[in-house]
Design an enzyme around this catalytic site. Structure first.
Site, PDB file in Angstrom:
ATOM      1  N   ASP A 220       0.834  -1.202   0.000  1.00 46.95           N
ATOM      2  CA  ASP A 220       0.000   0.000   0.000  1.00 46.95           C
ATOM      3  C   ASP A 220       0.876   1.262   0.000  1.00 46.95           C
ATOM      4  OD1 ASP A 220      -2.856   0.923   0.442  1.00 46.95           O
ATOM      5  OD2 ASP A 220      -1.937   1.881   2.185  1.00 46.95           O
ATOM      6  N   GLU A 282       1.677  -0.565  -5.007  1.00 47.81           N
ATOM      7  CA  GLU A 282       0.665   0.452  -5.283  1.00 47.81           C
ATOM      8  C   GLU A 282       1.401   1.783  -5.252  1.00 47.81           C
ATOM      9  OE1 GLU A 282      -3.208   2.887  -3.815  1.00 47.81           O
ATOM     10  OE2 GLU A 282      -1.542   2.453  -2.509  1.00 47.81           O
TER      11      GLU A 282
HETATM   12  C1  GLC Z   1      -4.183   3.054  -0.669  1.00 50.28           C
HETATM   13  C2  GLC Z   1      -5.409   2.185  -0.580  1.00 50.28           C
HETATM   14  C3  GLC Z   1      -6.549   3.045  -0.150  1.00 50.28           C
HETATM   15  C4  GLC Z   1      -6.225   3.614   1.208  1.00 50.28           C
HETATM   16  C5  GLC Z   1      -4.898   4.357   1.196  1.00 50.28           C
HETATM   17  C6  GLC Z   1      -4.398   4.604   2.583  1.00 50.28           C
HETATM   18  O1  GLC Z   1      -4.291   4.024  -1.655  1.00 50.28           O
HETATM   19  O2  GLC Z   1      -5.639   1.528  -1.782  1.00 50.28           O
HETATM   20  O3  GLC Z   1      -7.757   2.335  -0.112  1.00 50.28           O
HETATM   21  O4  GLC Z   1      -7.240   4.493   1.609  1.00 50.28           O
HETATM   22  O5  GLC Z   1      -3.902   3.619   0.561  1.00 50.28           O
HETATM   23  O6  GLC Z   1      -3.983   3.406   3.172  1.00 50.28           O
END
Ligand code: GLC
Length: 556
Positions: A220, A282
């Site tokens: 994440d 991500e």
């Molecule tokens: C990422 C996740 C999202 C979350 C954010 C903070 O972007 O995909 O859902 O709110 O991180 O953890």
């Protein structure tokens, strides 16, 4: 646009392994399947449905977080990285899920949230109880405020969800104290990745889940862990997708070079395990060359291609993003990782039903311009067929195999995404793509669980999208996914090298391995090459012609 005839192949020798061409299905546990009828999906619910995912034809599942959490951000606020939130089940349930998935031939990727913990995490509680400058505070980003009495935040950074990125704490003696950084919600304090203790802790968390048999981690906010050391002010817009390009300076909170050292260390750990365990980033980073740095041979395996997700539905835009993405990842020997939907964006069956060129909305509600549902679904099916033909790995988001649209009429009082409140009700947020999915048209909560309970209300129109209405129904979106996933495997498309044929302003046309792929974006229907044998199309052909907003796979 020029027509290219170059095979796009890697300069450094392509990576190998199951993940290079895997189709990975994202499960959002709250909304997938509820075994106990409390309206929130859970791990036993997932386990009971694994057979149906194997039948769909995916290779792996990625589960969004299911760890103990106050759920301030639907589980992306983790209070304990080594357990299971009671709402979702127990650690035994997680073990059973992993074992059953493997028995079905599915790999399991779990979510790792290293940028921040929950404010309910034992470390953060200890930090609040400790003094400024203490080792406890050193695990997070605490700073004195600016201005008289330190009443102003330490810098001008904004939270991704809206409002300031800093919150002031009250000291144990009741007086206003320091400020802590949270790039997301106040309940998500950012960790300090310069702390050796933080680094050691996450290596141990990785080991904990690797030892339980997981096949990988979706990391994440992978581009956020390291902040520019001086925490300099940043007057520019600070949306999460503000990586970098040659035209503007890199934001001090995103995509700092120091993150890569962390992933190299993690990669060494994963490589010391048997099987091929993977890391997927991500990272909302632009341009593609900058994103490719996350998937260099000694770092992560995959990085979500969000530039692709965000690209406009026109032939030139799609051609450009596909070409750029392949070139950038080929240069480092990694596969490209395609994605059209996830739990943070408007579902592509609705997104593609909005006028081309309007900025991507962060949620849609009553009173907002509504997508054209039929057009959106038609384009979504064409986009999916295009994506699943591209070389590399692809991620699907639960429900897209049903052609599920965004819930665009959620009552505002039902909204739970912190974005809605923190933006002062200017951004609806992400609840519309997180609504529990329909399995059986005539069951309570459309088969999501044994009762009518559903943590976000399901639209009345969703019976028609239910899996049982579509399974076995020729032409349904579900059967389209099953068929093309099978064809993709049979023809080894994930491994193919892409060769562009005559692509222009209205048509994309390429060969991958022994399969031809044509997407028509133009108004007039176009013929397939002479002698082509149709393998599958996103909608019925029109007298042998590929109509507008359609993709066809064929054998030349
Ligand atoms: C990422 C996740 C999202 C979350 C954010 C903070 O972007 O995909 O859902 O709110 O991180 O953890």
């Amino acid at each position: 646009m020029n027509t290219q005839h170059t095979d796009q192949e890697s300069a450094t020798g392509p990576a190998t392994g199951w993940w290079t061409e895997a189709v990975i299905y994202q499960i959002y546990p709250r909304s997938f399947a509820d075994s106990d009828g409390d309206g929130i999906g859970d791990l036993p619910g997932i386990t009971a449905r694994l057979g149906q995912l194997a039948d769909l034809g995916v290779d792996a599942v990625w589960l969004s977080p299911f760890y103990p959490s106050p759920q301030a951000d639907a589980g992306y606020d983790v209070a304990d990285y080594r357990g299971v939130e009671p709402l979702f089940g127990t650690l035994d349930d997680a073990d059973k899920l992993i074992a059953d998935a493997h028995a079905h031939g599915l790999r399991v990727i779990v979510d790792l949230v290293p940028n921040h913990t929950s404010s309910a995490h034992a470390w953060f509680r200890a930090a609040l109880a400790a003094a400024p400058g203490s080792p406890e505070r050193g695990r997070y980003v605490f700073r004195d405020g600016r201005g008289p009495d330190g009443a102003e935040p330490p810098n001008d950074w904004r939270s991704v969800f809206g409002g300031p990125a800093w919150t002031r704490v009250t000291d144990p003696d009741g007086r206003p104290g320091q400020w802590y950084l949270h790039l997301f919600d106040t309940a998500q304090p950012d960790l300090n990745w310069d702390s050796p203790e933080v680094r050691a802790e996450f290596l141990d968390v990785l080991r904990f889940w690797l030892d339980r048999g997981v096949d990988g981690f979706r990391v994440d906010v992978a581009h956020g862990l390291i902040k520019q050391a001086d925490l300099a002010d940043w007057q520019e817009p600070q949306e999460i997708l503000s990586g970098s390009d040659a035209q503007r300076p890199r934001p001090p909170m995103w995509d700092q070079d120091g993150v890569h050292e962390i992933y190299r260390e993690w990669r060494r750990l994963l490589d010391s395990y048997d099987g091929q365990r993977i890391l997927v980033a991500e990272a909302w980073v632009e341009p593609a060359e900058r994103l490719a740095r996350y998937v260099r041979p000694d770092e992560m395996h995959q990085a979500f291609n969000f530039e692709y997700l965000l690209a406009a539905w026109t032939a030139p835009a799609q051609y450009a993003v596909i070409t750029r993405s392949l070139e950038a990842t080929d240069a480092v020997g990694a596969p490209t990782t395609w994605v059209l939907s996830n739990h943070d964006v408007v579902r592509h069956a609705s997104r593609l039903g909005l006028p081309i060129g309007v900025p991507r909305p962060n949620g849609i509600g009553v009173g907002d311009p509504q997508p054209d549902a039929a057009l959106g679904l038609r384009r979504a099916r064409a986009a999916t067929l295009l994506m699943l033909a591209l070389p590399g790995s692809a991620y699907l988001y639960q429900g897209e195999e049903l052609g599920l649209p965004e819930h665009t009429a959620l009552p505002d009082e039902a909204r739970q995404d912190p974005t809605w409140e923190r933006s002062g009700h200017t951004e609806r947020g992400r609840d519309g793509c997180r609504v529990p999915i329909p399995w059986e048209a005539d069951a309570p909560s459309y088969g999501f669980g044994p009762t009518d309970a559903s943590w976000l209300p399901q639209p009345a129109s969703w019976a028609e999208y239910a899996r049982d209405r579509q399974a076995g129904t020729p032409g349904s979106t579900y059967e389209m996914y099953r068929t093309v996933l099978r064809l993709r495997r049979e023809h080894d498309l994930g491994r193919g090298a892409l060769r562009w044929l005559a692509s222009g302003d209205e048509v994309l046309h390429f060969r991958t391995g022994e399969v031809g792929v044509l997407t028509n974006f133009g108004a007039a229907a176009v013929p397939l090459p002479e002698g082509a044998e149709l393998l599958h199309a996103s909608c019925p052909l029109d007298d042998g012609l590929v109509p507008t907003d359609a993709t066809a796979w064929y054998r030349p």
